[in-house]
Scaffold this motif. Sequence first.
Motif, PDB file in Angstrom:
ATOM      1  N   ARG A 159       0.820  -1.212   0.000  1.00  0.00           N
ATOM      2  CA  ARG A 159       0.000   0.000   0.000  1.00  0.00           C
ATOM      3  C   ARG A 159       0.851   1.257   0.000  1.00  0.00           C
ATOM      4  O   ARG A 159       0.600   2.202  -0.750  1.00  0.00           O
ATOM      5  CB  ARG A 159      -0.931  -0.024   1.225  1.00  0.00           C
ATOM      6  N   PHE A 160       1.891   1.297   0.829  1.00  0.00           N
ATOM      7  CA  PHE A 160       2.704   2.496   0.964  1.00  0.00           C
ATOM      8  C   PHE A 160       4.057   2.388   0.269  1.00  0.00           C
ATOM      9  O   PHE A 160       4.906   3.239   0.442  1.00  0.00           O
ATOM     10  CB  PHE A 160       2.908   2.824   2.453  1.00  0.00           C
ATOM     11  N   ARG A 161       4.236   1.300  -0.500  1.00  0.00           N
ATOM     12  CA  ARG A 161       5.471   1.089  -1.269  1.00  0.00           C
ATOM     13  C   ARG A 161       6.694   1.176  -0.352  1.00  0.00           C
ATOM     14  O   ARG A 161       7.657   1.880  -0.615  1.00  0.00           O
ATOM     15  CB  ARG A 161       5.562   2.111  -2.401  1.00  0.00           C
ATOM     16  N   GLN A 162       6.621   0.413   0.745  1.00  0.00           N
ATOM     17  CA  GLN A 162       7.708   0.340   1.713  1.00  0.00           C
ATOM     18  C   GLN A 162       8.159  -1.106   1.854  1.00  0.00           C
ATOM     19  O   GLN A 162       7.378  -2.026   1.672  1.00  0.00           O
ATOM     20  CB  GLN A 162       7.259   0.866   3.087  1.00  0.00           C
ATOM     21  N   SER A 163       9.403  -1.277   2.209  1.00  0.00           N
ATOM     22  CA  SER A 163       9.929  -2.632   2.403  1.00  0.00           C
ATOM     23  C   SER A 163       9.749  -3.047   3.857  1.00  0.00           C
ATOM     24  O   SER A 163      10.716  -3.345   4.570  1.00  0.00           O
ATOM     25  CB  SER A 163      11.406  -2.687   2.012  1.00  0.00           C
ATOM     26  N   THR A 164       8.498  -3.066   4.315  1.00  0.00           N
ATOM     27  CA  THR A 164       8.242  -3.388   5.711  1.00  0.00           C
ATOM     28  C   THR A 164       8.573  -4.842   6.044  1.00  0.00           C
ATOM     29  O   THR A 164       9.066  -5.142   7.128  1.00  0.00           O
ATOM     30  CB  THR A 164       6.763  -3.111   6.048  1.00  0.00           C
ATOM     31  N   ALA A 165       8.269  -5.753   5.125  1.00  0.00           N
ATOM     32  CA  ALA A 165       8.553  -7.164   5.385  1.00  0.00           C
ATOM     33  C   ALA A 165      10.054  -7.427   5.396  1.00  0.00           C
ATOM     34  O   ALA A 165      10.548  -8.220   6.202  1.00  0.00           O
ATOM     35  CB  ALA A 165       7.863  -8.034   4.336  1.00  0.00           C
ATOM     36  N   GLU A 166      10.779  -6.767   4.503  1.00  0.00           N
ATOM     37  CA  GLU A 166      12.226  -6.989   4.410  1.00  0.00           C
ATOM     38  C   GLU A 166      12.976  -6.452   5.618  1.00  0.00           C
ATOM     39  O   GLU A 166      14.076  -6.907   5.931  1.00  0.00           O
ATOM     40  CB  GLU A 166      12.776  -6.345   3.139  1.00  0.00           C
ATOM     41  N   ALA A 167      12.381  -5.477   6.323  1.00  0.00           N
ATOM     42  CA  ALA A 167      13.086  -4.819   7.422  1.00  0.00           C
ATOM     43  C   ALA A 167      13.426  -5.788   8.543  1.00  0.00           C
ATOM     44  O   ALA A 167      14.459  -5.634   9.206  1.00  0.00           O
ATOM     45  CB  ALA A 167      12.241  -3.666   7.968  1.00  0.00           C
ATOM     46  N   ILE A 168      12.586  -6.793   8.767  1.00  0.00           N
ATOM     47  CA  ILE A 168      12.860  -7.738   9.844  1.00  0.00           C
ATOM     48  C   ILE A 168      13.989  -8.696   9.473  1.00  0.00           C
ATOM     49  O   ILE A 168      14.531  -9.401  10.329  1.00  0.00           O
ATOM     50  CB  ILE A 168      11.580  -8.516  10.225  1.00  0.00           C
ATOM     51  N   PHE A 169      14.363  -8.726   8.185  1.00  0.00           N
ATOM     52  CA  PHE A 169      15.517  -9.515   7.748  1.00  0.00           C
ATOM     53  C   PHE A 169      16.787  -8.656   7.724  1.00  0.00           C
ATOM     54  O   PHE A 169      17.825  -9.047   8.252  1.00  0.00           O
ATOM     55  CB  PHE A 169      15.272 -10.103   6.354  1.00  0.00           C
ATOM     56  N   SER A 170      16.701  -7.486   7.087  1.00  0.00           N
ATOM     57  CA  SER A 170      17.888  -6.649   6.882  1.00  0.00           C
ATOM     58  C   SER A 170      18.090  -5.604   7.968  1.00  0.00           C
ATOM     59  O   SER A 170      19.211  -5.133   8.184  1.00  0.00           O
ATOM     60  CB  SER A 170      17.799  -5.939   5.528  1.00  0.00           C
ATOM     61  N   GLY A 171      17.001  -5.215   8.629  1.00  0.00           N
ATOM     62  CA  GLY A 171      17.080  -4.161   9.625  1.00  0.00           C
ATOM     63  C   GLY A 171      16.766  -2.789   9.066  1.00  0.00           C
ATOM     64  O   GLY A 171      16.642  -1.822   9.818  1.00  0.00           O
ATOM     65  N   TYR A 172      16.617  -2.692   7.738  1.00  0.00           N
ATOM     66  CA  TYR A 172      16.386  -1.393   7.100  1.00  0.00           C
ATOM     67  C   TYR A 172      15.050  -1.385   6.368  1.00  0.00           C
ATOM     68  O   TYR A 172      14.639  -2.374   5.758  1.00  0.00           O
ATOM     69  CB  TYR A 172      17.495  -1.073   6.105  1.00  0.00           C
ATOM     70  N   SER A 173      14.404  -0.234   6.400  1.00  0.00           N
ATOM     71  CA  SER A 173      13.193   0.000   5.635  1.00  0.00           C
ATOM     72  C   SER A 173      13.507   0.996   4.534  1.00  0.00           C
ATOM     73  O   SER A 173      14.231   1.969   4.755  1.00  0.00           O
ATOM     74  CB  SER A 173      12.089   0.553   6.540  1.00  0.00           C
ATOM     75  N   TYR A 174      12.968   0.744   3.339  1.00  0.00           N
ATOM     76  CA  TYR A 174      13.166   1.639   2.208  1.00  0.00           C
ATOM     77  C   TYR A 174      11.840   2.299   1.875  1.00  0.00           C
ATOM     78  O   TYR A 174      10.879   1.627   1.496  1.00  0.00           O
ATOM     79  CB  TYR A 174      13.713   0.870   0.999  1.00  0.00           C
ATOM     80  N   GLU A 175      11.797   3.624   2.047  1.00  0.00           N
ATOM     81  CA  GLU A 175      10.569   4.374   1.856  1.00  0.00           C
ATOM     82  C   GLU A 175      10.683   5.263   0.636  1.00  0.00           C
ATOM     83  O   GLU A 175      11.744   5.841   0.361  1.00  0.00           O
ATOM     84  CB  GLU A 175      10.271   5.223   3.090  1.00  0.00           C
ATOM     85  N   PRO A 176       9.600   5.412  -0.140  1.00  0.00           N
ATOM     86  CA  PRO A 176       9.664   6.215  -1.376  1.00  0.00           C
ATOM     87  C   PRO A 176       9.774   7.708  -1.079  1.00  0.00           C
ATOM     88  O   PRO A 176       9.171   8.234  -0.156  1.00  0.00           O
ATOM     89  CB  PRO A 176       8.333   5.905  -2.059  1.00  0.00           C
ATOM     90  N   SER A 177      10.593   8.362  -1.887  1.00  0.00           N
ATOM     91  CA  SER A 177      10.725   9.812  -1.829  1.00  0.00           C
ATOM     92  C   SER A 177      10.457  10.336  -3.231  1.00  0.00           C
ATOM     93  O   SER A 177      11.252  10.124  -4.147  1.00  0.00           O
ATOM     94  CB  SER A 177      12.132  10.210  -1.364  1.00  0.00           C
ATOM     95  N   HIS A 178       9.311  11.006  -3.448  1.00  0.00           N
ATOM     96  CA  HIS A 178       8.891  11.424  -4.784  1.00  0.00           C
ATOM     97  C   HIS A 178       9.565  12.737  -5.154  1.00  0.00           C
ATOM     98  O   HIS A 178       9.679  13.657  -4.356  1.00  0.00           O
ATOM     99  CB  HIS A 178       7.366  11.610  -4.807  1.00  0.00           C
ATOM    100  N   LYS A 179       9.945  12.788  -6.403  1.00  0.00           N
ATOM    101  CA  LYS A 179      10.610  13.982  -6.909  1.00  0.00           C
ATOM    102  C   LYS A 179      10.138  14.234  -8.334  1.00  0.00           C
ATOM    103  O   LYS A 179      10.281  13.401  -9.204  1.00  0.00           O
ATOM    104  CB  LYS A 179      12.134  13.804  -6.900  1.00  0.00           C
ATOM    105  N   ASP A 180       9.535  15.403  -8.563  1.00  0.00           N
ATOM    106  CA  ASP A 180       9.015  15.751  -9.866  1.00  0.00           C
ATOM    107  C   ASP A 180      10.070  16.496 -10.680  1.00  0.00           C
ATOM    108  O   ASP A 180      10.849  17.263 -10.149  1.00  0.00           O
ATOM    109  CB  ASP A 180       7.758  16.629  -9.743  1.00  0.00           C
ATOM    110  N   HIS A 181      10.048  16.251 -12.002  1.00  0.00           N
ATOM    111  CA  HIS A 181      10.955  16.943 -12.910  1.00  0.00           C
ATOM    112  C   HIS A 181      10.126  17.792 -13.843  1.00  0.00           C
ATOM    113  O   HIS A 181       9.087  17.375 -14.283  1.00  0.00           O
ATOM    114  CB  HIS A 181      11.763  15.915 -13.716  1.00  0.00           C
TER     115      HIS A 181
END
Length: 225
Positions: free
Chosen positions: A203-225
């Motif tokens: 839903r939020f395009r986050q790596s919530t499931a992966e965080a419990i394996f790697s320890g890190y969450s990757y969250e989207p940062s939108h940037k318009d051109h």
Amino acid sequence: MSDQEVLYRRKALFSPAIRVCHWLRVLAIVVLTVTGFYIAWPFLMAPQSTDVLVNGWIRAVHEAFGLLLVAITVVRMYLFFFSCSNVERRSIRDALSPKSWLRQIKATFLVGEPPHRGAYEPLQLIGYLAVTLLIIFMCITGLALFAADDHEGFAALISPMTDYVTYQMGGLANVRLWHHYVMWGLIIFVPLHIYLVVWTGLRFRQSTAEAIFSGYSYEPSHKDH
């Protein structure tokens, strides 16, 4: 004409100690569930048999992993309140913030951004608190059943506490019954937990499931051109 590039930022979420506790707790709950159901219904031994070796080994495994769950629960509570990383404790402020709850309601209806700045959403934190209380109950009642079968060593040390629990609950039969009932709460929680973690990540395009394996969450940062 414009296009949109989606960038991701990395956010430290779970320390190695938290991840180890998580997976050890998963292992303990799985083993305790399987062995617990067998203890309740020992189908591997014929009723007329006097050989209790199978039951004895399975009960020993159940008790060993039960003590492991007790230790993990104590360590996990310590890490939540006293670890160097405060990303989990920051979730308490989110749970106490009306704005975070408003974002939670909007997110439930697929509108808006993630409703938290800490590790957990407000509703997620409340859910995890409830599950933690269930686990603590399982640990206490499990220790009461353990001390009733063994009267030496650690069992003798905790017997004053477990005897009080047994008395307050109306006897060992009630302790065993509630120990079984509350286990169903944990069983129901597991698939819901997995589903909601995956849903939140999609839903939020986050790596919530992966965080419990790697320890890190990757969250989207939108940037318009």
